[in-house]
Write a protein that holds these residues in place. Structure first.
Motif, PDB file in Angstrom:
ATOM      1  N   VAL A   9       1.482  -1.198  -0.189  1.00 39.09           N
ATOM      2  CA  VAL A   9      -0.151  -0.257  -0.269  1.00 39.09           C
ATOM      3  C   VAL A   9       0.625   1.133  -0.308  1.00 39.09           C
ATOM      4  O   VAL A   9       0.516   2.413  -0.855  1.00 39.09           O
ATOM      5  CB  VAL A   9      -0.907  -0.001   1.450  1.00 39.09           C
ATOM      6  CG1 VAL A   9      -0.582   0.353   2.444  1.00 39.09           C
ATOM      7  CG2 VAL A   9      -2.053   1.365   1.150  1.00 39.09           C
ATOM      8  N   THR A  12       2.412   1.956  -3.254  1.00 40.52           N
ATOM      9  CA  THR A  12       1.520   1.792  -4.746  1.00 40.52           C
ATOM     10  C   THR A  12       1.212   3.201  -4.601  1.00 40.52           C
ATOM     11  O   THR A  12       0.488   3.968  -4.831  1.00 40.52           O
ATOM     12  CB  THR A  12       0.107   1.111  -4.096  1.00 40.52           C
ATOM     13  OG1 THR A  12       0.636  -0.478  -4.081  1.00 40.52           O
ATOM     14  CG2 THR A  12      -1.119   1.492  -5.065  1.00 40.52           C
ATOM     15  N   LEU A  13       0.543   3.638  -3.185  1.00 41.50           N
ATOM     16  CA  LEU A  13       0.087   5.181  -2.838  1.00 41.50           C
ATOM     17  C   LEU A  13       1.326   6.028  -3.030  1.00 41.50           C
ATOM     18  O   LEU A  13       0.441   7.315  -3.967  1.00 41.50           O
ATOM     19  CB  LEU A  13      -0.183   5.895  -1.707  1.00 41.50           C
ATOM     20  CG  LEU A  13      -0.170   7.007  -1.016  1.00 41.50           C
ATOM     21  CD1 LEU A  13      -1.660   7.290  -2.075  1.00 41.50           C
ATOM     22  CD2 LEU A  13      -0.364   7.365   0.421  1.00 41.50           C
ATOM     23  N   ARG A 139      -3.272   4.919   4.727  1.00 44.58           N
ATOM     24  CA  ARG A 139      -4.158   3.108   4.619  1.00 44.58           C
ATOM     25  C   ARG A 139      -5.491   4.305   4.425  1.00 44.58           C
ATOM     26  O   ARG A 139      -5.375   3.962   3.303  1.00 44.58           O
ATOM     27  CB  ARG A 139      -4.371   1.973   5.585  1.00 44.58           C
ATOM     28  CG  ARG A 139      -3.417   1.225   5.486  1.00 44.58           C
ATOM     29  CD  ARG A 139      -4.167  -0.216   6.412  1.00 44.58           C
ATOM     30  NE  ARG A 139      -3.252  -1.273   6.285  1.00 44.58           N
ATOM     31  CZ  ARG A 139      -2.344  -2.170   5.330  1.00 44.58           C
ATOM     32  NH1 ARG A 139      -3.171  -1.614   4.655  1.00 44.58           N
ATOM     33  NH2 ARG A 139      -1.921  -2.993   5.935  1.00 44.58           N
ATOM     34  N   GLU A 140      -5.816   5.437   4.904  1.00 39.39           N
ATOM     35  CA  GLU A 140      -7.075   6.132   4.731  1.00 39.39           C
ATOM     36  C   GLU A 140      -6.136   7.301   3.165  1.00 39.39           C
ATOM     37  O   GLU A 140      -7.823   6.752   2.935  1.00 39.39           O
ATOM     38  CB  GLU A 140      -7.131   6.538   6.125  1.00 39.39           C
ATOM     39  CG  GLU A 140      -7.847   8.396   5.590  1.00 39.39           C
ATOM     40  CD  GLU A 140      -8.534   8.553   7.213  1.00 39.39           C
ATOM     41  OE1 GLU A 140      -9.070  10.025   6.647  1.00 39.39           O
ATOM     42  OE2 GLU A 140      -7.831   8.708   7.996  1.00 39.39           O
ATOM     43  N   ALA A 142      -4.830   5.940   1.161  1.00 41.55           N
ATOM     44  CA  ALA A 142      -5.446   5.247  -0.236  1.00 41.55           C
ATOM     45  C   ALA A 142      -6.781   4.919  -0.126  1.00 41.55           C
ATOM     46  O   ALA A 142      -7.271   4.101  -1.816  1.00 41.55           O
ATOM     47  CB  ALA A 142      -4.333   4.097   0.034  1.00 41.55           C
ATOM     48  N   HIS A 143      -7.723   4.475   0.876  1.00 42.41           N
ATOM     49  CA  HIS A 143      -8.977   3.906   0.626  1.00 42.41           C
ATOM     50  C   HIS A 143      -9.828   5.606   0.198  1.00 42.41           C
ATOM     51  O   HIS A 143     -10.744   4.513  -0.593  1.00 42.41           O
ATOM     52  CB  HIS A 143      -9.161   4.098   1.710  1.00 42.41           C
ATOM     53  CG  HIS A 143     -11.248   3.082   2.320  1.00 42.41           C
ATOM     54  ND1 HIS A 143     -11.283   3.396   3.297  1.00 42.41           N
ATOM     55  CD2 HIS A 143     -11.171   2.703   1.235  1.00 42.41           C
ATOM     56  CE1 HIS A 143     -12.375   3.159   3.110  1.00 42.41           C
ATOM     57  NE2 HIS A 143     -12.817   2.389   2.020  1.00 42.41           N
ATOM     58  N   ARG A 144      -9.498   6.275   0.593  1.00 46.26           N
ATOM     59  CA  ARG A 144      -9.648   7.768  -0.248  1.00 46.26           C
ATOM     60  C   ARG A 144      -9.795   7.897  -1.949  1.00 46.26           C
ATOM     61  O   ARG A 144     -10.641   8.436  -2.727  1.00 46.26           O
ATOM     62  CB  ARG A 144      -9.330   9.102   0.815  1.00 46.26           C
ATOM     63  CG  ARG A 144      -9.953   9.606   2.295  1.00 46.26           C
ATOM     64  CD  ARG A 144      -9.097  10.354   2.711  1.00 46.26           C
ATOM     65  NE  ARG A 144      -9.541  10.808   3.718  1.00 46.26           N
ATOM     66  CZ  ARG A 144      -9.198  12.240   4.507  1.00 46.26           C
ATOM     67  NH1 ARG A 144      -8.815  13.098   4.182  1.00 46.26           N
ATOM     68  NH2 ARG A 144      -9.153  11.915   5.500  1.00 46.26           N
ATOM     69  N   LEU A 147      -7.743   2.903  -4.122  1.00 42.83           N
ATOM     70  CA  LEU A 147      -6.985   2.276  -4.391  1.00 42.83           C
ATOM     71  C   LEU A 147      -7.026   0.509  -4.152  1.00 42.83           C
ATOM     72  O   LEU A 147      -7.376   0.229  -2.884  1.00 42.83           O
ATOM     73  CB  LEU A 147      -5.330   2.821  -3.351  1.00 42.83           C
ATOM     74  CG  LEU A 147      -4.980   4.040  -3.924  1.00 42.83           C
ATOM     75  CD1 LEU A 147      -3.390   4.311  -3.715  1.00 42.83           C
ATOM     76  CD2 LEU A 147      -4.349   4.577  -5.347  1.00 42.83           C
ATOM     77  N   ASN A 149      -5.553  -1.896  -3.328  1.00 43.22           N
ATOM     78  CA  ASN A 149      -4.798  -2.999  -2.308  1.00 43.22           C
ATOM     79  C   ASN A 149      -5.120  -1.979  -0.955  1.00 43.22           C
ATOM     80  O   ASN A 149      -3.915  -2.403   0.333  1.00 43.22           O
ATOM     81  CB  ASN A 149      -3.229  -3.088  -2.644  1.00 43.22           C
ATOM     82  CG  ASN A 149      -2.333  -1.634  -2.647  1.00 43.22           C
ATOM     83  OD1 ASN A 149      -2.678  -0.536  -2.977  1.00 43.22           O
ATOM     84  ND2 ASN A 149      -1.053  -2.296  -3.264  1.00 43.22           N
ATOM     85  N   TRP A 150      -6.060  -1.058  -0.681  1.00 48.57           N
ATOM     86  CA  TRP A 150      -5.562  -0.315   0.753  1.00 48.57           C
ATOM     87  C   TRP A 150      -6.021  -0.978   1.934  1.00 48.57           C
ATOM     88  O   TRP A 150      -5.182  -0.356   2.845  1.00 48.57           O
ATOM     89  CB  TRP A 150      -6.747   1.011   0.123  1.00 48.57           C
ATOM     90  CG  TRP A 150      -7.657   0.363   0.737  1.00 48.57           C
ATOM     91  CD1 TRP A 150      -8.926  -0.217   0.174  1.00 48.57           C
ATOM     92  CD2 TRP A 150      -8.564   0.578   2.409  1.00 48.57           C
ATOM     93  NE1 TRP A 150      -9.683  -0.920   0.622  1.00 48.57           N
ATOM     94  CE2 TRP A 150      -9.838  -0.390   2.248  1.00 48.57           C
ATOM     95  CE3 TRP A 150      -8.587   0.617   3.793  1.00 48.57           C
ATOM     96  CZ2 TRP A 150     -11.306  -0.536   2.833  1.00 48.57           C
ATOM     97  CZ3 TRP A 150      -9.510   0.662   4.806  1.00 48.57           C
ATOM     98  CH2 TRP A 150     -10.008  -0.386   4.592  1.00 48.57           C
ATOM     99  N   ASP A 151      -6.323  -2.065   1.828  1.00 50.36           N
ATOM    100  CA  ASP A 151      -6.037  -2.562   2.957  1.00 50.36           C
ATOM    101  C   ASP A 151      -6.045  -4.021   3.409  1.00 50.36           C
ATOM    102  O   ASP A 151      -5.809  -5.152   4.365  1.00 50.36           O
ATOM    103  CB  ASP A 151      -7.407  -3.085   3.480  1.00 50.36           C
ATOM    104  CG  ASP A 151      -8.351  -3.551   2.440  1.00 50.36           C
ATOM    105  OD1 ASP A 151      -7.540  -3.885   1.257  1.00 50.36           O
ATOM    106  OD2 ASP A 151      -9.709  -4.191   3.291  1.00 50.36           O
TER     107      ASP A 151
END
Length: 255
Positions: A9, A12-13, A139-140, A142-144, A147, A149-151
């Motif tokens: 993650v 990736t971000l 992670r937050e 990436a979630h927003r 992405l 694979n955020w988790d």
């Protein structure tokens, strides 16, 4: 710029931000392939790069051939990152790319991450770390950003499953990869198989440890692990712990 892209993650971000801000043609995601990288993880980087429309390149690295890496001292990660940044530095020079980035974050302390020393030596930047971002914040974000694979559970190279002081070999890495793939096929998400010679110690999420009470699973697993070359198998009752290969088990259940 070049972004060292492991498919986790953090990287990736970083790669997605670089691509969005600079444009696809100015952000090259590079994945290092070696025996310490599971084939599933390599394929995942390719899928992610395609899904996020990243310019993606896979290069070969040869850290496993180095005696300093195979000796598996606490500085093993320095040797690995030195090999990676040597290759990325040469690639950047050849393509006239002025900057190399990697996905260290604010939680990563230099004293515990020898690879960070190699980054300093090569002038490789870690924007997420410089911004002080902790894993939960990464992670937050990436979630927003949507992405996929955020988790994704935390992961590390296959060599991290071998305790310091025990030699890293390609045969051991292949055993670990096969054993962890088998466990994921049984539905386990967070998986580590610690390689202790002929003995394998399994770490999964603590709430999933009770699944090993199932006799059918135990028999299936015993057969598979014997096929992979392990003579005995145990599960750590405490579940997955980062750095567990170098920690003494206190509640190991022989399966």
């Amino acid at each position: 710029m070049i972004v060292a892209f492991s498919g986790g993650v953090d990287s990736t971000l970083l790669a997605k931000l670089a691509r969005d801000i600079l444009g696809r043609e100015h952000a090259l995601a590079v994945t290092a392939d070696s025996p310490s990288l599971a084939r599933e993880d390599l394929e995942e980087t390719k899928r992610l790069a395609s899904a996020l429309d990243l310019e993606h390149l896979v290069i070969d690295t040869h850290e496993v051939e180095r005696s300093s890496y195979r000796a598996n001292s606490p500085a093993r990660c320095y040797t690995c990152k030195h090999e990676l940044f040597t290759e990325l530095d040469a690639l950047a020079f050849a393509r006239k790319i002025p900057a190399i980035l990697y996905g260290a974050i604010g939680d990563d302390q230099l004293s515990e991450r020898p690879g960070g020393r190699a980054a300093l030596e090569f002038g490789v930047r870690a924007p997420l770390q410089e911004a002080g971002l902790a894993k939960r914040e990464v992670r937050e974000l990436a979630h927003r950003m949507g992405l996929p694979n955020w988790d994704r559970p935390q992961n590390a190279c296959l060599s991290s499953r071998i305790p310091h002081g025990l030699e890293v070999t390609e045969d051991k890495l292949q055993q670990i990869e096969a054993a962890e793939r088998f466990l994921r096929e049984q539905g386990f998400r967070q998986v580590r198989v610690r390689h202790l010679g002929g003995h394998a110690r399994i770490e999964v999420d603590r709430e999933e440890v009770s699944r090993f009470d199932d006799e059918t699973l135990r028999q299936r697993m015993a057969s598979a692990f014997a096929r992979f070359g392990f003579s005995t198998v145990a599960v750590d009752q405490h579940g997955y712990r980062p750095g567990g290969a170098n920690q003494s088990p206190t509640h190991e259940i022989l399966l």
